[in-house]
Design a protein around this motif. Structure first.
Motif, PDB file in Angstrom:
ATOM      1  N   ASN A  23      46.618  33.406  35.650  1.00 32.73           N
ATOM      2  CA  ASN A  23      47.795  33.785  36.417  1.00 32.73           C
ATOM      3  C   ASN A  23      48.320  35.144  35.974  1.00 32.73           C
ATOM      4  O   ASN A  23      48.732  35.973  36.794  1.00 32.73           O
ATOM      5  CB  ASN A  23      48.886  32.728  36.243  1.00 32.73           C
ATOM      6  N   ALA A  24      48.285  35.398  34.648  1.00 32.94           N
ATOM      7  CA  ALA A  24      48.745  36.682  34.128  1.00 32.94           C
ATOM      8  C   ALA A  24      47.835  37.815  34.593  1.00 32.94           C
ATOM      9  O   ALA A  24      48.307  38.894  34.988  1.00 32.94           O
ATOM     10  CB  ALA A  24      48.792  36.638  32.598  1.00 32.94           C
ATOM     11  N   ALA A  25      46.521  37.570  34.590  1.00 31.48           N
ATOM     12  CA  ALA A  25      45.570  38.613  34.970  1.00 31.48           C
ATOM     13  C   ALA A  25      45.607  38.909  36.459  1.00 31.48           C
ATOM     14  O   ALA A  25      45.510  40.066  36.880  1.00 31.48           O
ATOM     15  CB  ALA A  25      44.161  38.200  34.559  1.00 31.48           C
ATOM     16  N   LEU A  26      45.761  37.856  37.293  1.00 36.11           N
ATOM     17  CA  LEU A  26      45.690  38.032  38.752  1.00 36.11           C
ATOM     18  C   LEU A  26      47.042  38.394  39.343  1.00 36.11           C
ATOM     19  O   LEU A  26      47.211  39.436  39.979  1.00 36.11           O
ATOM     20  CB  LEU A  26      45.140  36.762  39.394  1.00 36.11           C
ATOM     21  N   GLN A  27      48.035  37.506  39.179  1.00 39.93           N
ATOM     22  CA  GLN A  27      49.356  37.759  39.747  1.00 39.93           C
ATOM     23  C   GLN A  27      50.137  38.784  38.927  1.00 39.93           C
ATOM     24  O   GLN A  27      51.082  39.386  39.429  1.00 39.93           O
ATOM     25  CB  GLN A  27      50.159  36.448  39.826  1.00 39.93           C
ATOM     26  N   GLY A  28      49.739  38.972  37.683  1.00 44.18           N
ATOM     27  CA  GLY A  28      50.438  39.909  36.829  1.00 44.18           C
ATOM     28  C   GLY A  28      49.788  41.266  36.778  1.00 44.18           C
ATOM     29  O   GLY A  28      50.141  42.170  37.532  1.00 44.18           O
ATOM     30  N   PHE A  29      48.773  41.423  35.944  1.00 44.28           N
ATOM     31  CA  PHE A  29      48.169  42.736  35.700  1.00 44.28           C
ATOM     32  C   PHE A  29      47.506  43.315  36.947  1.00 44.28           C
ATOM     33  O   PHE A  29      47.825  44.412  37.394  1.00 44.28           O
ATOM     34  CB  PHE A  29      47.155  42.617  34.566  1.00 44.28           C
ATOM     35  N   CYS A  61      36.646  40.082  43.138  1.00 46.66           N
ATOM     36  CA  CYS A  61      37.557  41.094  42.568  1.00 46.66           C
ATOM     37  C   CYS A  61      36.796  42.109  41.727  1.00 46.66           C
ATOM     38  O   CYS A  61      37.011  43.322  41.844  1.00 46.66           O
ATOM     39  CB  CYS A  61      38.622  40.423  41.699  1.00 46.66           C
ATOM     40  N   ILE A  62      35.916  41.611  40.887  1.00 45.43           N
ATOM     41  CA  ILE A  62      35.151  42.487  39.992  1.00 45.43           C
ATOM     42  C   ILE A  62      34.236  43.409  40.802  1.00 45.43           C
ATOM     43  O   ILE A  62      34.132  44.611  40.508  1.00 45.43           O
ATOM     44  CB  ILE A  62      34.332  41.643  38.994  1.00 45.43           C
ATOM     45  N   SER A  63      33.592  42.869  41.839  1.00 46.46           N
ATOM     46  CA  SER A  63      32.694  43.677  42.674  1.00 46.46           C
ATOM     47  C   SER A  63      33.453  44.807  43.358  1.00 46.46           C
ATOM     48  O   SER A  63      32.977  45.951  43.417  1.00 46.46           O
ATOM     49  CB  SER A  63      32.011  42.792  43.724  1.00 46.46           C
ATOM     50  N   ALA A  64      34.656  44.498  43.877  1.00 48.94           N
ATOM     51  CA  ALA A  64      35.449  45.517  44.570  1.00 48.94           C
ATOM     52  C   ALA A  64      35.903  46.616  43.618  1.00 48.94           C
ATOM     53  O   ALA A  64      35.807  47.811  43.940  1.00 48.94           O
ATOM     54  CB  ALA A  64      36.654  44.867  45.250  1.00 48.94           C
ATOM     55  N   THR A  65      36.395  46.234  42.446  1.00 49.01           N
ATOM     56  CA  THR A  65      36.894  47.241  41.500  1.00 49.01           C
ATOM     57  C   THR A  65      35.759  48.083  40.922  1.00 49.01           C
ATOM     58  O   THR A  65      35.923  49.292  40.715  1.00 49.01           O
ATOM     59  CB  THR A  65      37.686  46.574  40.358  1.00 49.01           C
ATOM     60  N   LEU A  66      34.592  47.473  40.691  1.00 52.13           N
ATOM     61  CA  LEU A  66      33.450  48.248  40.222  1.00 52.13           C
ATOM     62  C   LEU A  66      32.968  49.235  41.284  1.00 52.13           C
ATOM     63  O   LEU A  66      32.546  50.355  40.962  1.00 52.13           O
ATOM     64  CB  LEU A  66      32.303  47.315  39.826  1.00 52.13           C
ATOM     65  N   SER A  67      33.047  48.837  42.557  1.00 53.49           N
ATOM     66  CA  SER A  67      32.670  49.749  43.643  1.00 53.49           C
ATOM     67  C   SER A  67      33.590  50.964  43.674  1.00 53.49           C
ATOM     68  O   SER A  67      33.144  52.101  43.866  1.00 53.49           O
ATOM     69  CB  SER A  67      32.735  49.012  44.993  1.00 53.49           C
ATOM     70  N   PHE A  75      39.783  52.499  37.622  1.00 55.90           N
ATOM     71  CA  PHE A  75      39.296  51.287  38.264  1.00 55.90           C
ATOM     72  C   PHE A  75      38.257  50.574  37.403  1.00 55.90           C
ATOM     73  O   PHE A  75      38.157  49.339  37.448  1.00 55.90           O
ATOM     74  CB  PHE A  75      38.720  51.612  39.644  1.00 55.90           C
ATOM     75  N   LEU A  76      37.496  51.317  36.612  1.00 63.43           N
ATOM     76  CA  LEU A  76      36.559  50.688  35.688  1.00 63.43           C
ATOM     77  C   LEU A  76      37.321  49.873  34.640  1.00 63.43           C
ATOM     78  O   LEU A  76      36.903  48.762  34.277  1.00 63.43           O
ATOM     79  CB  LEU A  76      35.706  51.762  35.006  1.00 63.43           C
ATOM     80  N   THR A  77      38.451  50.397  34.185  1.00 60.00           N
ATOM     81  CA  THR A  77      39.297  49.668  33.238  1.00 60.00           C
ATOM     82  C   THR A  77      39.796  48.365  33.840  1.00 60.00           C
ATOM     83  O   THR A  77      39.792  47.316  33.184  1.00 60.00           O
ATOM     84  CB  THR A  77      40.499  50.536  32.812  1.00 60.00           C
ATOM     85  N   PHE A  78      40.222  48.419  35.118  1.00 62.06           N
ATOM     86  CA  PHE A  78      40.704  47.202  35.789  1.00 62.06           C
ATOM     87  C   PHE A  78      39.583  46.169  35.886  1.00 62.06           C
ATOM     88  O   PHE A  78      39.814  44.962  35.707  1.00 62.06           O
ATOM     89  CB  PHE A  78      41.218  47.525  37.190  1.00 62.06           C
ATOM     90  N   ALA A  79      38.360  46.633  36.169  1.00 65.58           N
ATOM     91  CA  ALA A  79      37.221  45.718  36.297  1.00 65.58           C
ATOM     92  C   ALA A  79      36.939  45.009  34.980  1.00 65.58           C
ATOM     93  O   ALA A  79      36.626  43.813  34.952  1.00 65.58           O
ATOM     94  CB  ALA A  79      35.989  46.483  36.778  1.00 65.58           C
ATOM     95  N   ILE A  80      37.052  45.729  33.865  1.00 67.70           N
ATOM     96  CA  ILE A  80      36.803  45.142  32.543  1.00 67.70           C
ATOM     97  C   ILE A  80      37.812  44.028  32.256  1.00 67.70           C
ATOM     98  O   ILE A  80      37.449  42.966  31.715  1.00 67.70           O
ATOM     99  CB  ILE A  80      36.862  46.237  31.449  1.00 67.70           C
ATOM    100  N   ALA A 106      37.318  36.298  33.555  1.00 68.52           N
ATOM    101  CA  ALA A 106      36.287  35.358  34.003  1.00 68.52           C
ATOM    102  C   ALA A 106      35.631  34.661  32.809  1.00 68.52           C
ATOM    103  O   ALA A 106      35.398  33.440  32.836  1.00 68.52           O
ATOM    104  CB  ALA A 106      35.243  36.094  34.830  1.00 68.52           C
ATOM    105  N   ILE A 107      35.343  35.423  31.757  1.00 75.81           N
ATOM    106  CA  ILE A 107      34.739  34.843  30.554  1.00 75.81           C
ATOM    107  C   ILE A 107      35.680  33.816  29.924  1.00 75.81           C
ATOM    108  O   ILE A 107      35.271  32.719  29.521  1.00 75.81           O
ATOM    109  CB  ILE A 107      34.381  35.953  29.538  1.00 75.81           C
TER     110      ILE A 107
END
Length: 512
Positions: free
Chosen positions: A14-20, A86-92, A208-213, A219-220
């Protein structure tokens, strides 16, 4: 230690998605769309509507998650699917070059040359990024509805007097992550390129690479620390059939349909005034860093407010709380808008009182709706109960902003020249659009009777409610939502293309 962490993915997710993640993407709308690309107000409003519209598939995702498990699990596989999108979009976005800025910058004295256009086609070159941001939003909605279902499942374990505590804790986690995200965007995007004062260039792709990380780490974490029951195949088939019947019963119940109707009316009448984007740029002269700092202050006030709500107002009449918040935000916003528009006092710090008020009301009403869905849901419908409400709300909100684009096109408040001219007539036209906005917000108060008064009232409605049959209004409701969904997509795509942006139905002045 490991057992303590079991189930903690609802807080981290919730913190990662709705927050950060959410704060990063929406926090970029001002420095990127308003300042860097100089998009017209109707296009910015349409982008935000499309992002809201990407939230609408939550009901379908939640229905699938509630009714059908994967390898005996109803939550984790779907959560990972959403995070993967989400990860695919931000990496793109991290690998595709961003367009050049609309206005030129003199790096020797670190100032932006307002009168010199560097890239006149900037507003037409950001299509890929806008598509990827919409895809990111879809992935966020996908993962978020699973997090919500996990929160509701855990809320069932709370006793009646304390129910809602887990929900408020997750909101505090998300708010803490929003603080970090706002400080990040404020500091990184306060360059003169984005309307700030710092004299440095920003590598948008690296951001955006930072956001993907961050999303990959989330996910991990979810893989190791999501605690849910594993169903055997025979039990899974029986559970799926039972859940389908419970979902059908929920969607046909009159108390839930009233909640949906409230959400639709609230969304339609709580439309966004696109003039605010240009006021921030030209009259209030907002800087990204100051905007982010004030957002942090707003979040801290929200955390304090949620804490007080949990301790003092958890059992207060929900209808009263909705009315109070609607009145409070109008009382606070109207003087700020009046002083700014008519140049009594123009300051980004004064204007930010408006942002604080909006932040408070959106979180409080969101919290109240979540508490209601906890009471209306039952085991097996945790996801769909919450998600179907927010899906219908998102579609209605997106359509409302499309209609407001058409309505405000009559005022001609989308482009910069009205705010640069800044005549008394220009101010009066802009102010009249806000009067319409606030009048609509006051009308919402009449719809609070569609909500239950409190938990006991909600439980009574749920227990004694007679389920409606397949009557004409059930069919009409589904058809109406589908029509609104298609119409919202069409109307919000029109401002994104050069050839249709000028149409009045898209918020333009009319094509000549």
């Amino acid at each position: 230690m490991l057992e303590t962490l079991r189930g903690s993915s609802i807080y981290v997710g919730n913190a990662a998605l709705q927050g950060f993640s959410a704060s990063i993407m929406f926090g970029l709308s001002y420095p990127l769309f308003v300042q860097y690309l100089n998009l017209p107000a109707n296009q910015i409003g349409a982008i935000r509507s499309l992002l809201a519209l990407a939230w609408s598939p939550k009901s379908l995702i939640s229905f699938t998650s509630d009714a059908f498990s994967i390898c005996g699990l109803r939550r984790l596989p779907y959560l990972l699917m959403g995070l993967f999108i989400c990860i695919s979009a931000t990496l793109s976005m991290a690998v595709v070059a961003f367009p050049e800025p609309y206005q030129d910058v003199n790096w020797e004295n670190c100032t932006r040359i307002e009168t010199k256009v560097n890239n006149p086609n900037a507003r037409n070159e950001a299509g890929f990024y806008l598509a990827m941001i919409a895809l990111w939003r879809l992935g966020t909605a996908w993962a978020d509805c699973i997090i919500d279902a996990l929160i509701i499942e855990r809320s069932f374990l709370e006793n009646n007097s304390k129910r809602g505590t887990i929900l408020t804790i997750t909101k505090i986690f998300a708010s803490s992550a929003r603080i970090i995200a706002n400080l990040f965007t404020g500091l990184v995007f306060n360059s003169v390129l984005f309307g700030g004062r710092f004299c440095f260039k920003v590598d948008i792709n690296l951001c955006f690479l930072t956001f993907a990380i961050v999303l990959i780490l989330t996910a991990i974490y979810a893989i190791f620390f999501t605690n849910e029951k594993h169903f055997q195949k025979q039990e899974e088939t029986k559970k799926s059939s039972f859940n389908l019947e419970k979902i059908k019963s929920l969607l046909l119940s009159s108390h839930y349909q009233k909640l949906l109707l409230f959400g639709i009316l609230f969304a339609l009448l709580n439309f966004n005034n696109v003039a605010g984007y240009k006021i921030e740029k030209h009259w209030a002269k907002v800087e990204p860093l100051v905007k982010s700092i004030v957002s942090v202050i707003s979040i801290l006030l929200h955390i304090l407010g949620v804490t007080i709500f949990m301790k003092k107002f958890l059992n207060t009449n929900w209808r009263v709380l909705v009315v109070v918040t609607q009145l409070a935000v109008t009382v606070l916003e109207l003087p700020v808008v009046t002083m700014t528009v008519f140049n009594v006092m123009r300051s980004q710090y004064l204007w930010f009182l408006d942002d604080i008020a909006d932040g408070i009301i959106s979180h409080w009403i969101n919290l109240i709706i979540n508490l209601i869905t906890i009471e209306y849901a039952s085991p097996g419908t945790e996801g769909i109960c919450h998600a179907f409400f927010w899906s219908t709300y998102s579609i209605s909100y997106s359509l409302a902003n499309s209609i407001s684009n058409l309505m405000f096109s009559q005022f001609d408040i989308m482009e910069d020249y009205r705010y640069i001219n800044d005549s008394l007539n220009d101010r009066a036209v802009v102010y009249s659009s806000f009067i319409i906005t606030y009048t609509a917000r006051m009308v919402i108060i009449a719809a609070v009777f569609l909500l239950p008064k409190q938990k006991a009232h909600a439980q009574k409605l749920k227990k004694y409610d007679e389920k409606s049959k397949y009557k004409w209004y059930n069919v009409a409701f589904v058809i109406g939502i589908m029509v609104c969904f298609v119409l919202s997509i069409i109307l919000n795509l029109l401002p994104q293309f050069k050839s249709t942006r000028c149409l009045m139905i898209a918020g333009g002045p009319g094509c000549k």
